[in-house]
Design an enzyme around this catalytic site. Structure first.
Site, PDB file in Angstrom:
ATOM      1  N   GLU A 135       0.882  -1.173   0.000  1.00  8.47           N
ATOM      2  CA  GLU A 135       0.000   0.000   0.000  1.00  8.47           C
ATOM      3  C   GLU A 135       0.919   1.222   0.000  1.00  8.47           C
ATOM      4  O   GLU A 135       1.772   1.344   0.891  1.00  8.47           O
ATOM      5  CB  GLU A 135      -0.794  -0.020   1.315  1.00  8.47           C
ATOM      6  CG  GLU A 135      -2.253   0.092   1.177  1.00  8.47           C
ATOM      7  CD  GLU A 135      -2.993   0.102   2.526  1.00  8.47           C
ATOM      8  OE1 GLU A 135      -4.184   0.377   2.490  1.00  8.47           O
ATOM      9  OE2 GLU A 135      -2.405  -0.170   3.584  1.00  8.47           O
ATOM     10  N   ASN A 184      -5.829  -1.663   7.035  1.00  7.79           N
ATOM     11  CA  ASN A 184      -6.145  -1.844   8.457  1.00  7.79           C
ATOM     12  C   ASN A 184      -7.453  -1.198   8.891  1.00  7.79           C
ATOM     13  O   ASN A 184      -7.973  -1.507   9.951  1.00  7.79           O
ATOM     14  CB  ASN A 184      -4.974  -1.381   9.319  1.00  7.79           C
ATOM     15  CG  ASN A 184      -3.902  -2.445   9.307  1.00  7.79           C
ATOM     16  OD1 ASN A 184      -4.202  -3.633   9.420  1.00  7.79           O
ATOM     17  ND2 ASN A 184      -2.663  -2.047   9.105  1.00  7.79           N
TER      18      ASN A 184
HETATM   19  C1  CAA Z   1      -0.969  -5.406  10.205  1.00 11.90           C
HETATM   20  C2  CAA Z   1      -0.664  -4.748   8.935  1.00 11.90           C
HETATM   21  O1  CAA Z   1      -0.322  -3.558   8.944  1.00 11.90           O
HETATM   22  C3  CAA Z   1      -0.797  -5.369   7.617  1.00 11.90           C
HETATM   23  C4  CAA Z   1      -0.611  -6.851   7.537  1.00 11.90           C
HETATM   24  O2  CAA Z   1       0.424  -7.312   7.219  1.00 11.90           O
HETATM   25  S1  CAA Z   1      -1.938  -7.733   7.974  1.00 11.90           S
HETATM   26  C5  CAA Z   1      -1.422  -9.389   7.712  1.00 11.90           C
HETATM   27  C6  CAA Z   1      -1.503  -9.759   6.264  1.00 11.90           C
HETATM   28  N1  CAA Z   1      -1.142 -11.161   6.141  1.00 11.90           N
HETATM   29  C7  CAA Z   1      -2.052 -12.132   6.149  1.00 11.90           C
HETATM   30  O3  CAA Z   1      -3.266 -11.883   6.199  1.00 11.90           O
HETATM   31  C8  CAA Z   1      -1.490 -13.501   6.127  1.00 11.90           C
HETATM   32  C9  CAA Z   1      -2.558 -14.547   6.205  1.00 11.90           C
HETATM   33  N2  CAA Z   1      -1.936 -15.883   6.139  1.00 11.90           N
HETATM   34  C10 CAA Z   1      -1.506 -16.411   4.972  1.00 11.90           C
HETATM   35  O4  CAA Z   1      -1.641 -15.843   3.897  1.00 11.90           O
HETATM   36  C11 CAA Z   1      -0.875 -17.779   5.067  1.00 11.90           C
HETATM   37  O5  CAA Z   1      -1.293 -18.399   6.252  1.00 11.90           O
HETATM   38  C12 CAA Z   1       0.712 -17.713   5.046  1.00 11.90           C
HETATM   39  C13 CAA Z   1       1.180 -17.195   3.686  1.00 11.90           C
HETATM   40  C14 CAA Z   1       1.280 -16.844   6.157  1.00 11.90           C
HETATM   41  C15 CAA Z   1       1.237 -19.116   5.284  1.00 11.90           C
HETATM   42  O6  CAA Z   1       0.707 -19.937   4.286  1.00 11.90           O
HETATM   43  P1  CAA Z   1       0.294 -21.454   4.553  1.00 11.90           P
HETATM   44  O7  CAA Z   1      -0.045 -22.042   3.237  1.00 11.90           O
HETATM   45  O8  CAA Z   1      -0.733 -21.457   5.631  1.00 11.90           O
HETATM   46  O9  CAA Z   1       1.545 -22.107   5.230  1.00 11.90           O
HETATM   47  P2  CAA Z   1       2.885 -22.666   4.598  1.00 11.90           P
HETATM   48  O10 CAA Z   1       2.612 -23.706   3.538  1.00 11.90           O
HETATM   49  O11 CAA Z   1       3.701 -23.066   5.769  1.00 11.90           O
HETATM   50  O12 CAA Z   1       3.545 -21.404   3.917  1.00 11.90           O
HETATM   51  C16 CAA Z   1       3.369 -21.033   2.581  1.00 11.90           C
HETATM   52  C17 CAA Z   1       4.631 -20.339   2.157  1.00 11.90           C
HETATM   53  O13 CAA Z   1       4.807 -19.127   2.920  1.00 11.90           O
HETATM   54  C18 CAA Z   1       6.091 -19.124   3.539  1.00 11.90           C
HETATM   55  N3  CAA Z   1       5.982 -18.494   4.857  1.00 11.90           N
HETATM   56  C19 CAA Z   1       5.102 -18.814   5.825  1.00 11.90           C
HETATM   57  N4  CAA Z   1       5.309 -18.028   6.887  1.00 11.90           N
HETATM   58  C20 CAA Z   1       6.326 -17.198   6.578  1.00 11.90           C
HETATM   59  C21 CAA Z   1       6.996 -16.157   7.266  1.00 11.90           C
HETATM   60  N5  CAA Z   1       6.643 -15.785   8.493  1.00 11.90           N
HETATM   61  N6  CAA Z   1       8.008 -15.522   6.631  1.00 11.90           N
HETATM   62  C22 CAA Z   1       8.364 -15.861   5.388  1.00 11.90           C
HETATM   63  N7  CAA Z   1       7.775 -16.832   4.686  1.00 11.90           N
HETATM   64  C23 CAA Z   1       6.768 -17.494   5.272  1.00 11.90           C
HETATM   65  C24 CAA Z   1       6.476 -20.557   3.697  1.00 11.90           C
HETATM   66  O14 CAA Z   1       7.873 -20.688   3.736  1.00 11.90           O
HETATM   67  C25 CAA Z   1       5.862 -21.188   2.469  1.00 11.90           C
HETATM   68  O15 CAA Z   1       6.700 -21.048   1.348  1.00 11.90           O
HETATM   69  P3  CAA Z   1       7.343 -22.350   0.632  1.00 11.90           P
HETATM   70  O16 CAA Z   1       6.707 -23.561   1.227  1.00 11.90           O
HETATM   71  O17 CAA Z   1       6.984 -22.158  -0.795  1.00 11.90           O
HETATM   72  O18 CAA Z   1       8.779 -22.201   0.941  1.00 11.90           O
END
Ligand code: CAA
Ligand code: NDP
Length: 283
Positions: free
Chosen positions: A152, A190
């Site tokens: 963003e 947010n």
């Molecule tokens: C607060 C703010 O100001 C704004 C924000 O950021 S709000 C938060 C926005 N983020 C979200 O909403 C995230 C929601 N969650 C997701 O999209 C997913 O759960 C997730 C991408 C975090 C994990 O995906 P998943 O399919 O459940 O788990 P998983 O298969 O273990 O991970 C998918 C990939 O993401 C990667 N990953 C997961 N957590 C990670 C982390 N903390 N850091 C880096 N990479 C990560 C994994 O390594 C994996 O990649 P590869 O297997 O290809 O190497």
């Protein structure tokens, strides 16, 4: 403007992810934190994620070594004098952020752009701590930064078109998708996400269901990748509370009041995944 050297300030979960993405895209990055331990933890996280990318065949060993070579740990803010772009990712607190921006304004070269990864705080107010408000902008990455595609980009009242364009182009270079938004509390992301998380916390507070069941409803019922309480733990409960406070104060509307349970957990030091305990417990 050509950007070669970038500083990321704050080696927490966001700062380390932002530094990794810039270094992987060919920029020289100073990752700065006032604390040696936090800095070492941030670099360690980046190394682990790069190793995982090598294991998965997405990165070569050579690419990993080159990325790490482009990363310089720093505990001295004066290193910003070598940078064309600085991205601040310290705690979500206006006083701390304005103090960092004031210092950066005196340290960095005249042409440098100063960006904040703030989740909700007004960019216009952060910019007013400097003598270059036209070169101050919000560059709001999503967590986890290496995975999430969105950035963003927030224009402060005085952000110039040139600054905006440089940051939009830079976002494409990082293989991310920019969305332009104006400076309003919580921006778009947010303003929509955090009231949903706060409502999930009220749902728990009022005894409607357990944390696991609340999350299951949103995961299986709405196809969210994480339930709202798991996501709150992932973001950090302190950050969630600060964002709700910014919305509450910024809009002066009671619909944004933070849930008392959220305040209680933050006061107890239950900050979510990063502290080992939030709505869930982590090892
Ligand atoms: C607060 C703010 O100001 C704004 C924000 O950021 S709000 C938060 C926005 N983020 C979200 O909403 C995230 C929601 N969650 C997701 O999209 C997913 O759960 C997730 C991408 C975090 C994990 O995906 P998943 O399919 O459940 O788990 P998983 O298969 O273990 O991970 C998918 C990939 O993401 C990667 N990953 C997961 N957590 C990670 C982390 N903390 N850091 C880096 N990479 C990560 C994994 O390594 C994996 O990649 P590869 O297997 O290809 O190497
Ligand atoms: N968590 C999330 O999902 C998201 C957060 N953001 C925003 O990113 C920013 C950082 O959040 P996040 O990474 O989660 O927070 P963290 O708590 O993980 O990290 C913040 C880091 O900044 C350091 N720090 C604090 N003050 C200073 C300072 N004056 N100079 C240098 N370093 C400092 C902290 O050190 P110490 O521990 O010593 O205080 C810590 O290492 C916040 O503005 C947040 O709102 C944006 C998008 C998503």
């Amino acid at each position: 403007m050509t950007i070669k050297n970038v500083m990321v300030i704050g080696a927490g979960q966001m700062g380390s992810g932002i530094a990794q993405v810039f270094a992987q895209s060919g920029f020289h990055v100073y990752l700065n934190d006032r604390d040696d331990k936090a800095l070492a933890k941030g670099i360690n996280t980046i190394e682990k994620l790069l190793t995982r990318a090598v294991d998965k065949g997405r990165l070569t060993e050579e690419g990993k070594a080159e990325t790490l070579n482009r990363l310089t740990p720093s505990t001295n803010l004066e290193d910003a004098k070598l940078c064309d772009l600085v991205i601040e990712a310290v705690v979500e607190n206006m006083d701390v952020k304005t103090s960092v921006f004031k210092q950066l304004d005196t340290i960095t070269p005249k042409h440098a752009i100063l960006a904040s990864n703030t989740s909700s705080l007004p960019i216009t107010e952060i910019a007013s701590a400097t003598n270059r408000p036209e070169q101050v902008i919000g560059m709001h990455f999503m967590n986890p930064v290496p995975v999430m595609k969105l950035v963003e980009i927030i224009r402060g009242l005085q952000t110039s078109d040139e600054t905006y364009q440089t940051i939009e182009d830079m976002t494409h270079q990082l293989q991310k998708t920019p969305v332009e938004v104006n400076d309003f509390p919580g921006f778009v992301s947010n303003r929509i996400l955090m009231p949903m998380i706060n409502e999930a916390i009220y749902t728990l507070y009022e005894g409607v269901a357990s944390p696991k069941d609340i999350d299951t409803v949103m995961k299986l019922g709405m196809n969210h990748p994480m339930g709202p309480l798991q996501l709150a733990d992932f973001i950090g409960l302190d950050t969630c509370l600060y964002i709700m406070e910014v919305l509450h104060e910024g809009f002066a509307d009671s619909k944004y009041r933070p849930c008392p349970l959220l305040r209680k957990y933050v006061k107890a030091g239950w900050l979510g995944k990063k502290s080992g305990r939030g709505f869930y417990q982590y090892d």
